[in-house]
Every structure is written in C-alpha cells, then in structure tokens.
Scaffold this motif. Structure first.
Motif, short mmCIF file in Angstrom:
data_model
loop_
_atom_site.label_atom_id
_atom_site.label_comp_id
_atom_site.label_asym_id
_atom_site.label_seq_id
_atom_site.Cartn_x
_atom_site.Cartn_y
_atom_site.Cartn_z
N THR A 195 35.61 42.77 47.92
CA THR A 195 35.44 43.59 46.73
C THR A 195 34.29 44.57 46.94
O THR A 195 33.55 44.51 47.94
CB THR A 195 35.13 42.72 45.51
OG1 THR A 195 33.85 42.09 45.71
CG2 THR A 195 36.20 41.66 45.30
N ARG B 40 31.50 44.65 45.43
CA ARG B 40 30.23 43.91 45.51
C ARG B 40 30.03 43.33 46.91
O ARG B 40 28.92 43.35 47.45
CB ARG B 40 30.21 42.80 44.47
CG ARG B 40 28.96 41.92 44.54
CD ARG B 40 28.88 40.94 43.40
NE ARG B 40 28.64 41.62 42.13
CZ ARG B 40 28.46 40.99 40.97
NH1 ARG B 40 28.49 39.66 40.93
NH2 ARG B 40 28.25 41.67 39.87
N ASP B 41 31.10 42.82 47.51
CA ASP B 41 31.00 42.27 48.87
C ASP B 41 30.54 43.33 49.87
O ASP B 41 29.82 43.03 50.83
CB ASP B 41 32.35 41.72 49.33
CG ASP B 41 32.84 40.55 48.50
OD1 ASP B 41 31.99 39.78 48.01
OD2 ASP B 41 34.07 40.43 48.33
N ARG C 260 38.12 48.48 42.39
CA ARG C 260 37.96 47.11 42.90
C ARG C 260 37.16 47.07 44.21
O ARG C 260 36.30 46.20 44.38
CB ARG C 260 39.33 46.48 43.13
CG ARG C 260 39.27 45.11 43.80
CD ARG C 260 40.64 44.45 43.88
NE ARG C 260 40.62 43.25 44.69
CZ ARG C 260 40.13 42.07 44.30
NH1 ARG C 260 39.61 41.95 43.09
NH2 ARG C 260 40.16 41.03 45.10
N HIS C 261 37.42 48.02 45.09
CA HIS C 261 36.89 47.89 46.45
C HIS C 261 35.74 48.84 46.78
O HIS C 261 35.05 48.62 47.78
CB HIS C 261 38.01 48.12 47.47
CG HIS C 261 39.10 47.10 47.41
ND1 HIS C 261 38.91 45.78 47.76
CD2 HIS C 261 40.40 47.21 47.02
CE1 HIS C 261 40.04 45.11 47.61
NE2 HIS C 261 40.96 45.95 47.15
N GLY D 59 33.24 49.62 42.06
CA GLY D 59 32.73 48.43 41.39
C GLY D 59 32.65 48.57 39.87
O GLY D 59 32.96 49.60 39.30
#
Length: 233
Positions: free
Chosen positions: A195, A197-198, A229-230, A233
């Motif tokens: 994601t 956040r990742d 999503r990716h 955020g």
C-alpha cells in the motif's frame, strides 16, 4: 544452464557480460538461461564465447519459457540488427511471453542483489508450479522521483505467473515479506500488494510528488483507486 554458485561468485561479471543481460529462471537447480545482447562497434568482429562460466552458448533460438516456441522472439544467435529489433525479447508483431500470465516485478538496490535473489528463491519455492518464468535484470540509477531506480543502481526480479488471480494474490505478500529487508519497490505497471503507507519510506521524493499532485490536480480529476491505494494514500 548457469549454476547458482557460478552466478553468486561472479554476479557482476555475469551481469556486465553484454550491453543488456537477462537471467531467465524457474528457480530450479540452475539459473536456466542467460541472454546477453551486445552493442556492435564498427570494425569489431569479436566472436561469441562458447561459455559463460559453467553455462554453454545456445545452439538454437529459444523462448524464455523452454516449452514455448521461439517464433515469437526477436532473432538470436548473434544475428545483428537495429537496437529496436534486438533489445526487446519479443517481436512487435507477436504475442509476448505466454500471452496468458499475470506479471509482478520488484526492484531492490544492486548492493543487496545476492541476498535478495536468495530470499526470493526461498519464498517462491513452494509456488513454482504457478510460474511461467522469472527474469533477473539490472538497471542504472536515475533521478526521476517515482522511478523504481531512483537514486540507486538496481536489480529487478520479474515473475510471470500463470493466470490465476486469486492464487497470485496469496503469493504476492509472501514474496514482499521475504524481500522486506531490502525495501523493494514494485513495478508500477504490474501487480503487487504493498500500500501507499508501505511504500512511503522507499521513495525519498514521495511527499514532494504528493504535493505536486495536489497542486496540479486539486480536483482529483486524474486520481484513481489505484493511485489512492498505492501512491497517494
């Protein structure tokens, strides 16, 4: 077939054995095949070596997936042509790869190459029946904010999975967890689970990119579920 030990002991030499070098593997007992493509220099007539460490030169055209016909591939066996007809593995007028796959690719710093390859190899072992083929290649560093090679010479770990989305969705987190210590950057045009956040710590200019998006597209006209999503955020 290049042995894994030969690759690990001579990684830089293998990956610099041509202008473009790709390793194709199904993660079995050997790497499987090494594809080298060399820029020709006027007046040079250097012969193709019959060996690359413990790998023997091919004697016929091959598809990266040995069970598939090489008819869809660009010409091999040292036949010269313009770069646009040689750097791509597949002909522009043919179906690339198997034509029925799901692709994923992760980039890590070249300094982590051997450890990342071994981690990927271990993670993918229980799932090899889902593979068409994997490709290992390298890319030089660049300064493009959202490039997977931003700021670091990079190794790319690509995999073509068989077309089973549900199973691939279960495998991706396993691979990403295994590569986690190497802060992998996923290919934006292929599937991945990470994601926004990742990925925040993996792109030094991500915050600047988000600010730029907000400034140039305040209405969100060009946003999508994927970007939310990716990336954003």
């Amino acid at each position: 077939d290049l042995g894994w030990n030969a690759l690990y002991d001579n990684f830089d030499a293998v990956m610099s054995s041509g202008t473009s070098v790709s390793l194709f593997t199904d993660w079995g007992d050997t790497v499987d095949s090494v594809w080298t493509k060399q820029r020709l220099v006027a007046g040079s007539d250097e012969p193709i070596s019959p060996y690359l460490f413990d790998a023997k030169a091919a004697t016929r055209d091959q598809h990266p997936v040995r069970s598939l016909s090489a008819e869809t591939c660009t010409a091999q066996m040292g036949v010269p042509a313009a770069w646009a007809d040689r750097l791509p593995h597949f002909r522009m007028d043919a179906v690339p790869a198997s034509g029925n796959e799901i692709q994923a690719e992760y980039m890590v710093a070249r300094t982590d190459a051997l450890a990342a390859i071994e981690a990927f190899r271990t993670a993918i072992e229980p799932h090899r029946d889902m593979l068409w083929i994997s490709e290992i290649r390298t890319v030089a560093a660049d300064d493009l904010w959202m490039s997977t090679a931003y700021g670091a010479d990079t190794i790319c770990l690509h995999t073509s999975f068989r077309n089973d989305q549900a199973t691939v969705d279960r495998i991706l987190p396993v691979i990403e967890d295994a590569l986690g210590p190497f802060a992998p950057r996923p290919h934006w045009g292929k599937v991945f689970a990470a994601t926004a956040r990742d990925l925040e710590g993996r792109y030094p200019k991500l915050a600047d990119f988000r600010d730029l998006v907000q400034r140039l597209d305040p209405r969100g006209a060009f946003r999508s579920d994927f970007l939310e999503r990716h990336v954003l955020g």
